[in-house]
Design an enzyme around this catalytic site. Structure first.
Site, mmCIF file in Angstrom:
data_model
loop_
_atom_site.group_PDB
_atom_site.id
_atom_site.type_symbol
_atom_site.label_atom_id
_atom_site.label_comp_id
_atom_site.label_asym_id
_atom_site.label_seq_id
_atom_site.Cartn_x
_atom_site.Cartn_y
_atom_site.Cartn_z
ATOM 1 N N TRP A 20 0.811 -1.256 -0.022
ATOM 2 C CA TRP A 20 0.022 0.021 -0.151
ATOM 3 C C TRP A 20 0.826 1.293 0.187
ATOM 4 O O TRP A 20 0.379 2.187 -0.002
ATOM 5 C CB TRP A 20 -0.856 -0.024 1.069
ATOM 6 N N GLU A 33 -5.081 0.776 6.264
ATOM 7 C CA GLU A 33 -5.057 1.000 7.736
ATOM 8 C C GLU A 33 -6.591 0.590 8.476
ATOM 9 O O GLU A 33 -6.272 0.119 9.892
ATOM 10 C CB GLU A 33 -5.345 2.632 7.795
ATOM 11 N N GLN A 38 -5.670 -3.611 15.101
ATOM 12 C CA GLN A 38 -5.808 -5.037 15.655
ATOM 13 C C GLN A 38 -5.187 -6.297 14.893
ATOM 14 O O GLN A 38 -5.153 -7.337 15.287
ATOM 15 C CB GLN A 38 -7.091 -5.426 16.034
ATOM 16 N N THR A 39 -4.367 -6.013 13.725
ATOM 17 C CA THR A 39 -3.707 -6.986 13.027
ATOM 18 C C THR A 39 -2.385 -6.577 12.792
ATOM 19 O O THR A 39 -2.142 -5.435 12.375
ATOM 20 C CB THR A 39 -4.559 -7.304 11.733
ATOM 21 N N TYR A 78 -12.337 -9.363 13.629
ATOM 22 C CA TYR A 78 -12.683 -8.177 13.781
ATOM 23 C C TYR A 78 -13.538 -7.422 12.697
ATOM 24 O O TYR A 78 -13.062 -6.602 11.904
ATOM 25 C CB TYR A 78 -11.602 -7.116 14.179
ATOM 26 N N TYR A 116 -6.145 7.917 15.086
ATOM 27 C CA TYR A 116 -5.187 7.267 14.337
ATOM 28 C C TYR A 116 -5.146 7.068 12.820
ATOM 29 O O TYR A 116 -4.308 7.527 12.020
ATOM 30 C CB TYR A 116 -4.506 6.012 15.028
ATOM 31 N N ASP A 134 0.029 6.304 17.548
ATOM 32 C CA ASP A 134 -0.420 4.799 18.022
ATOM 33 C C ASP A 134 0.301 4.315 18.909
ATOM 34 O O ASP A 134 1.418 5.059 19.643
ATOM 35 C CB ASP A 134 -0.804 3.794 16.751
ATOM 36 N N CYS A 204 18.481 9.812 23.211
ATOM 37 C CA CYS A 204 17.409 9.212 23.925
ATOM 38 C C CYS A 204 17.697 9.095 25.216
ATOM 39 O O CYS A 204 18.480 8.531 25.806
ATOM 40 C CB CYS A 204 17.096 7.872 23.290
#
Length: 350
Positions: A20, A33, A38-39, A78, A116, A134, A204
């Protein structure tokens, strides 16, 4: 070199090659998206390719029946995501062919498009300066800036959004968002981090202070796991067809198809199952022919399939009034939940 430039330079040389990302077609980004909610990316890729092949644009998706959309989505789980994606396509078709909302504030008005997803589409496709925040963002910025605030609180989310807006690249917001996604997915991971490959490790906080695995702070109240007991009735009539119906209630697997069902809050004996089946459907049940345990979010389903004998009578027809018959040849046209797919494969029906 500032933060965003380091991130973007790293991304140019190390980004994940995903289907994509080949262009900025908003429809392709939209589908990806929705699937990525959830995947995992690895699981999404195959489903994405099959989905785009079947529905190459919004117009084709809008013209499709819900059953067709769910069939291509079958196995990804889902399923509400697929229903919302289909709904989005149909809503846009009502406005005009070729119309696609370009602003974040317009995108999030649609079902299934949260902050998101809306930000990802708006920034990647239309260059809007909005962070697609996210889990990767919270993890990376908590560690980089040394933020110990609970990332599940509304106040902390507002703080993150303000800080990230100041730090993100204003000329390339889409690239910036994707760079953070990839950095969080490949190097700044929850476990087994790869700090020595990170382009921002020098500045960092967690790398310098040895607090990598202490951040982010995430206080979640664990929900109790609900146990459900499903007893599916596999029944053929004299024409070698079996009964199915669509699930309409606001529950798991809405829009998918299933066999006649007895649901219980506790384990039932075979005698109890037979009595309930007879009472509800006036059908004589034989033996249990397949068992499977299926876990979804906060639920464990203990599922059994029973072979049942069809006796022609007016009572049975009334009890199965909400069902319809299909032949074995047409079973591939209907989307089923994973446990039923496993059963059908086990019995070599598909």
């Amino acid at each position: 070199m500032d933060f965003s430039k380091k991130i973007i330079n790293w991304y140019k040389n190390n980004h994940r090659k995903l289907p994509w990302r080949e262009n900025k077609n908003p429809y392709y980004i939209l589908v990806s998206e929705f699937m990525l909610q959830q995947t995992k990316v690895s699981q999404t890729i195959k489903y994405y390719s099959d989905f785009i092949k079947k529905f190459p644009n919004l117009e084709k998706l809008a013209q499709a029946e819900e059953k067709e959309v769910l069939k291509v989505w079958e196995g990804l789980g889902y399923y509400k995501r697929a229903i919302n994606l289909h709904y989005f396509a149909k809503k846009l078709r009502e406005k005009s062919i070729g119309f696609f909302p370009k602003k974040y504030k317009d995108l999030i008005q649609y079902k299934g498009i949260g902050p998101y997803t809306g930000a990802a589409i708006a920034s990647i496709c239309f260059n809007e300066v909005v962070p697609a925040i996210d889990g990767n963002f919270y993890r990376l910025f908590s560690r980089y800036l040394g933020i110990y605030n609970n990332i599940t609180s509304i106040l902390t989310k507002k703080i993150f959004r303000t800080l990230i807006l100041k730090m993100m690249d204003k000329k390339n917001p889409g690239v910036f968002n994707q760079a953070i996604m990839d950095l969080g997915s490949t190097l700044c991971t929850p476990k087994k981090v790869k700090c020595f490959l990170c382009p921002i490790k020098i500045d960092c906080f967690s790398f310098k202070n040895g607090t990598i695995y202490k951040l982010p702070v995430k206080n979640i109240i664990k929900k109790s796991i609900k146990k459900r007991f499903f007893y599916y009735i596999f029944i053929c009539n004299n024409s070698n067809k079996f009964f199915i119906k669509k699930r309409f209630n606001k529950d798991i697997w809405k829009g998918l198809y299933e066999f006649p069902l007895i649901e219980s809050e506790k384990v039932l004996t075979l005698l109890e199952i037979r009595n309930k089946i007879w009472k509800k459907y006036k059908i004589f049940s034989k033996n249990i022919i397949y068992k499977v345990k299926h876990q979804i979010t906060n639920q464990i389903l203990f599922i059994q399939f029973l072979n049942c004998k069809m006796i022609q009578s007016i009572q049975i027809k009334k009890s199965l009034n909400n069902f319809f018959c299909i032949s074995y040849k047409k079973i591939c046209n209907y989307p089923f939940p994973n446990p039923i797919i496993l059963f059908l494969k086990n019995k070599k029906i598909i």
